[in-house]
Design a protein around this motif. Sequence first.
Motif, PDB file in Angstrom:
ATOM      1  N   GLY A 101       0.830  -1.194   0.000  1.00  0.00           N
ATOM      2  CA  GLY A 101       0.000   0.000   0.000  1.00  0.00           C
ATOM      3  C   GLY A 101       0.859   1.236   0.000  1.00  0.00           C
ATOM      4  O   GLY A 101       2.091   1.159  -0.113  1.00  0.00           O
ATOM      5  N   ILE A 102       0.211   2.381   0.154  1.00  0.00           N
ATOM      6  CA  ILE A 102       0.945   3.631   0.018  1.00  0.00           C
ATOM      7  C   ILE A 102       0.863   4.502   1.262  1.00  0.00           C
ATOM      8  O   ILE A 102       1.474   5.568   1.325  1.00  0.00           O
ATOM      9  CB  ILE A 102       0.432   4.443  -1.196  1.00  0.00           C
ATOM     10  N   ASP A 103       0.132   4.065   2.263  1.00  0.00           N
ATOM     11  CA  ASP A 103       0.013   4.870   3.470  1.00  0.00           C
ATOM     12  C   ASP A 103       0.987   4.380   4.532  1.00  0.00           C
ATOM     13  O   ASP A 103       1.155   3.176   4.733  1.00  0.00           O
ATOM     14  CB  ASP A 103      -1.416   4.807   4.024  1.00  0.00           C
ATOM     15  N   ILE A 104       1.587   5.318   5.217  1.00  0.00           N
ATOM     16  CA  ILE A 104       2.576   4.964   6.233  1.00  0.00           C
ATOM     17  C   ILE A 104       1.909   4.773   7.585  1.00  0.00           C
ATOM     18  O   ILE A 104       2.018   3.729   8.219  1.00  0.00           O
ATOM     19  CB  ILE A 104       3.643   6.061   6.338  1.00  0.00           C
ATOM     20  N   ARG A 105       1.198   5.798   8.038  1.00  0.00           N
ATOM     21  CA  ARG A 105       0.653   5.767   9.390  1.00  0.00           C
ATOM     22  C   ARG A 105      -0.692   5.060   9.381  1.00  0.00           C
ATOM     23  O   ARG A 105      -1.726   5.669   9.151  1.00  0.00           O
ATOM     24  CB  ARG A 105       0.516   7.168   9.962  1.00  0.00           C
ATOM     25  N   ARG A 106      -0.619   3.767   9.590  1.00  0.00           N
ATOM     26  CA  ARG A 106      -1.811   2.956   9.660  1.00  0.00           C
ATOM     27  C   ARG A 106      -1.794   2.164  10.963  1.00  0.00           C
ATOM     28  O   ARG A 106      -0.744   1.963  11.564  1.00  0.00           O
ATOM     29  CB  ARG A 106      -1.872   1.992   8.469  1.00  0.00           C
ATOM     30  N   PRO A 107      -2.966   1.705  11.404  1.00  0.00           N
ATOM     31  CA  PRO A 107      -3.005   0.920  12.656  1.00  0.00           C
ATOM     32  C   PRO A 107      -2.211  -0.358  12.519  1.00  0.00           C
ATOM     33  O   PRO A 107      -1.991  -0.856  11.414  1.00  0.00           O
ATOM     34  CB  PRO A 107      -4.498   0.604  12.829  1.00  0.00           C
ATOM     35  N   PRO A 108      -1.797  -0.916  13.657  1.00  0.00           N
ATOM     36  CA  PRO A 108      -1.000  -2.142  13.598  1.00  0.00           C
ATOM     37  C   PRO A 108      -1.661  -3.265  12.797  1.00  0.00           C
ATOM     38  O   PRO A 108      -0.961  -4.008  12.108  1.00  0.00           O
ATOM     39  CB  PRO A 108      -0.858  -2.532  15.081  1.00  0.00           C
TER      40      PRO A 108
END
Length: 124
Positions: A101-108
């Motif tokens: 994916g392309i998002d960094i700040r995601r939930p664990p």
Amino acid sequence: QVQLVESGGGLVQAGGSLRLSCAASGLTFSRYVMGWFRQGPDKEREFVAGIMRNGGSTDYADSVKGRFTISRDNAKNTVYLQMNSLTPEDTAVYYCAARRGIDIRRPPDEYEHWGPGTQLTVPS
């Protein structure tokens, strides 16, 4: 089989520095966003830092911004976390994790692969 293995944890005095490493295997490393998370005593696992696939973008938790630096070497399939000005509040088990994916700040739970963790202790 995907493997992430952290190293570099230990006991560091307050104000000191340490660098964590995470070696990845069994995946095309350059296709994965990499993150560092931590879990302190009696706390939930929290996002610390993340880095885009090509290293061109990074993100940090407010609590570590300006003190920690994440980097990666895609040729070595390794991600690093340089930690400076450590405080007792940084004491935790530190985990590296990988997600497509392309998002960094995601939930664990949106990170697909995890290492076993490495302990950092900063005595008070």
